[in-house]
Scaffold this motif. Structure first.
Motif, PDB file in Angstrom:
ATOM      1  N   LYS A  14      21.948  12.504 -29.232  1.00 57.62           N
ATOM      2  CA  LYS A  14      21.213  11.672 -28.281  1.00 57.62           C
ATOM      3  C   LYS A  14      22.181  10.954 -27.346  1.00 57.62           C
ATOM      4  O   LYS A  14      21.982  10.938 -26.133  1.00 57.62           O
ATOM      5  CB  LYS A  14      20.341  10.668 -29.027  1.00 57.62           C
ATOM      6  CG  LYS A  14      19.558   9.750 -28.110  1.00 57.62           C
ATOM      7  CD  LYS A  14      18.672   8.793 -28.887  1.00 57.62           C
ATOM      8  CE  LYS A  14      17.918   7.917 -27.891  1.00 57.62           C
ATOM      9  NZ  LYS A  14      16.968   7.038 -28.519  1.00 57.62           N
ATOM     10  N   MET A  15      23.240  10.387 -27.911  1.00 59.11           N
ATOM     11  CA  MET A  15      24.225   9.670 -27.101  1.00 59.11           C
ATOM     12  C   MET A  15      24.894  10.619 -26.098  1.00 59.11           C
ATOM     13  O   MET A  15      25.070  10.270 -24.925  1.00 59.11           O
ATOM     14  CB  MET A  15      25.277   9.034 -28.013  1.00 59.11           C
ATOM     15  CG  MET A  15      26.234   8.119 -27.295  1.00 59.11           C
ATOM     16  SD  MET A  15      27.325   7.233 -28.424  1.00 59.11           S
ATOM     17  CE  MET A  15      28.341   8.575 -29.038  1.00 59.11           C
ATOM     18  N   MET A  16      25.248  11.832 -26.531  1.00 62.93           N
ATOM     19  CA  MET A  16      25.852  12.812 -25.635  1.00 62.93           C
ATOM     20  C   MET A  16      24.922  13.128 -24.465  1.00 62.93           C
ATOM     21  O   MET A  16      25.347  13.171 -23.309  1.00 62.93           O
ATOM     22  CB  MET A  16      26.142  14.117 -26.378  1.00 62.93           C
ATOM     23  CG  MET A  16      27.323  14.114 -27.265  1.00 62.93           C
ATOM     24  SD  MET A  16      27.590  15.842 -27.812  1.00 62.93           S
ATOM     25  CE  MET A  16      28.089  15.584 -29.477  1.00 62.93           C
ATOM     26  N   LEU A  17      23.653  13.368 -24.786  1.00 64.89           N
ATOM     27  CA  LEU A  17      22.702  13.758 -23.748  1.00 64.89           C
ATOM     28  C   LEU A  17      22.367  12.599 -22.813  1.00 64.89           C
ATOM     29  O   LEU A  17      22.215  12.796 -21.599  1.00 64.89           O
ATOM     30  CB  LEU A  17      21.438  14.322 -24.389  1.00 64.89           C
ATOM     31  CG  LEU A  17      21.632  15.613 -25.181  1.00 64.89           C
ATOM     32  CD1 LEU A  17      20.354  15.989 -25.917  1.00 64.89           C
ATOM     33  CD2 LEU A  17      22.089  16.742 -24.281  1.00 64.89           C
ATOM     34  N   ASP A  20      24.714  12.101 -20.038  1.00 64.13           N
ATOM     35  CA  ASP A  20      24.475  12.989 -18.899  1.00 64.13           C
ATOM     36  C   ASP A  20      23.195  12.641 -18.147  1.00 64.13           C
ATOM     37  O   ASP A  20      22.786  13.377 -17.250  1.00 64.13           O
ATOM     38  CB  ASP A  20      24.405  14.444 -19.367  1.00 64.13           C
ATOM     39  CG  ASP A  20      25.780  15.022 -19.675  1.00 64.13           C
ATOM     40  OD1 ASP A  20      26.790  14.379 -19.356  1.00 64.13           O
ATOM     41  OD2 ASP A  20      25.827  16.137 -20.234  1.00 64.13           O
ATOM     42  N   GLY A  21      22.529  11.562 -18.521  1.00 55.89           N
ATOM     43  CA  GLY A  21      21.349  11.109 -17.789  1.00 55.89           C
ATOM     44  C   GLY A  21      20.017  11.612 -18.314  1.00 55.89           C
ATOM     45  O   GLY A  21      18.982  11.403 -17.684  1.00 55.89           O
ATOM     46  N   SER A 101      31.160  21.057 -29.001  1.00 54.44           N
ATOM     47  CA  SER A 101      31.625  20.067 -28.026  1.00 54.44           C
ATOM     48  C   SER A 101      30.501  19.741 -27.052  1.00 54.44           C
ATOM     49  O   SER A 101      29.532  20.497 -26.924  1.00 54.44           O
ATOM     50  CB  SER A 101      32.822  20.618 -27.245  1.00 54.44           C
ATOM     51  OG  SER A 101      32.405  21.711 -26.441  1.00 54.44           O
ATOM     52  N   LEU A 102      30.650  18.638 -26.360  1.00 51.71           N
ATOM     53  CA  LEU A 102      29.689  18.283 -25.325  1.00 51.71           C
ATOM     54  C   LEU A 102      29.649  19.367 -24.255  1.00 51.71           C
ATOM     55  O   LEU A 102      28.575  19.729 -23.769  1.00 51.71           O
ATOM     56  CB  LEU A 102      30.042  16.922 -24.708  1.00 51.71           C
ATOM     57  CG  LEU A 102      29.151  16.436 -23.568  1.00 51.71           C
ATOM     58  CD1 LEU A 102      27.683  16.404 -23.979  1.00 51.71           C
ATOM     59  CD2 LEU A 102      29.595  15.071 -23.078  1.00 51.71           C
ATOM     60  N   LYS A 103      30.802  19.931 -23.929  1.00 55.53           N
ATOM     61  CA  LYS A 103      30.863  21.002 -22.932  1.00 55.53           C
ATOM     62  C   LYS A 103      30.025  22.196 -23.376  1.00 55.53           C
ATOM     63  O   LYS A 103      29.255  22.764 -22.590  1.00 55.53           O
ATOM     64  CB  LYS A 103      32.320  21.425 -22.708  1.00 55.53           C
ATOM     65  CG  LYS A 103      32.475  22.539 -21.711  1.00 55.53           C
ATOM     66  CD  LYS A 103      33.933  22.954 -21.554  1.00 55.53           C
ATOM     67  CE  LYS A 103      34.021  24.045 -20.519  1.00 55.53           C
ATOM     68  NZ  LYS A 103      34.868  25.127 -20.896  1.00 55.53           N
ATOM     69  N   GLU A 104      30.164  22.599 -24.630  1.00 57.37           N
ATOM     70  CA  GLU A 104      29.395  23.729 -25.138  1.00 57.37           C
ATOM     71  C   GLU A 104      27.901  23.436 -25.123  1.00 57.37           C
ATOM     72  O   GLU A 104      27.092  24.291 -24.743  1.00 57.37           O
ATOM     73  CB  GLU A 104      29.848  24.070 -26.559  1.00 57.37           C
ATOM     74  CG  GLU A 104      29.167  25.287 -27.135  1.00 57.37           C
ATOM     75  CD  GLU A 104      29.638  25.644 -28.534  1.00 57.37           C
ATOM     76  OE1 GLU A 104      29.152  26.656 -29.051  1.00 57.37           O
ATOM     77  OE2 GLU A 104      30.481  24.926 -29.106  1.00 57.37           O
ATOM     78  N   LEU A 105      27.528  22.221 -25.510  1.00 64.28           N
ATOM     79  CA  LEU A 105      26.108  21.853 -25.490  1.00 64.28           C
ATOM     80  C   LEU A 105      25.575  21.855 -24.068  1.00 64.28           C
ATOM     81  O   LEU A 105      24.492  22.378 -23.798  1.00 64.28           O
ATOM     82  CB  LEU A 105      25.905  20.494 -26.158  1.00 64.28           C
ATOM     83  CG  LEU A 105      24.458  20.054 -26.351  1.00 64.28           C
ATOM     84  CD1 LEU A 105      23.673  21.073 -27.199  1.00 64.28           C
ATOM     85  CD2 LEU A 105      24.397  18.673 -26.990  1.00 64.28           C
ATOM     86  N   ARG A 106      26.347  21.307 -23.129  1.00 64.72           N
ATOM     87  CA  ARG A 106      25.938  21.302 -21.715  1.00 64.72           C
ATOM     88  C   ARG A 106      25.722  22.731 -21.208  1.00 64.72           C
ATOM     89  O   ARG A 106      24.732  23.004 -20.514  1.00 64.72           O
ATOM     90  CB  ARG A 106      27.015  20.649 -20.859  1.00 64.72           C
ATOM     91  CG  ARG A 106      27.040  19.168 -20.881  1.00 64.72           C
ATOM     92  CD  ARG A 106      28.179  18.673 -20.018  1.00 64.72           C
ATOM     93  NE  ARG A 106      28.225  17.216 -20.002  1.00 64.72           N
ATOM     94  CZ  ARG A 106      29.349  16.530 -19.949  1.00 64.72           C
ATOM     95  NH1 ARG A 106      30.525  17.133 -19.894  1.00 64.72           N
ATOM     96  NH2 ARG A 106      29.312  15.215 -19.939  1.00 64.72           N
TER      97      ARG A 106
END
Length: 114
Positions: A14-17, A20-21, A101-106
């Motif tokens: 949740k924090m990662m997403l 990104d807004g 990673s956040l990059k992979e999730l994005r």
């Protein structure tokens, strides 16, 4: 929506997403997620596979039946096994290996939302 029976995992994703807004709602299992989906509109579901009462693949199958166009990403430590067998991922749009990673999730979110 982020679905995981481990609260710390839900909070981290949740924090990662939100960074990104994105607006993110969490559910602590498949049954709660299905109840939330009945009463709200979601753009994406990110779910763990290995959860207590209802596994992520079973939840995804129900979501796919009721909301066929809702993108679903499954996160799991067993992604390679699932990709090879094909069975648990039939109702999901993508599988992400834990840890990620956040990059992979994005990149995966961009891929499934298009």
């Amino acid at each position: 929506m982020v679905v995981d029976d481990e609260e710390s995992v839900c909070k981290a994703i949740k924090m990662m997403l939100e960074f990104d807004g994105h607006t993110v709602q969490t559910a602590d299992g498949g049954e709660n997620a299905l109840a939330l989906i009945k009463n709200d509109n979601f753009d994406l579901v990110i779910t763990d596979y290995s959860m207590g009462n209802m596994k992520g693949d079973r939840m995804a199958a129900q979501i796919r039946q009721d909301h066929p166009k809702l993108p679903i990403i499954m996160i799991t430590a067993f992604a390679d096994d699932f990709r090879e067998s094909g069975k648990p991922t039939l109702d999901v749009d993508a599988v992400v290996n834990k840890p990620f990673s956040l990059k992979e999730l994005r990149e995966t979110i961009a891929q499934v939302i298009g």
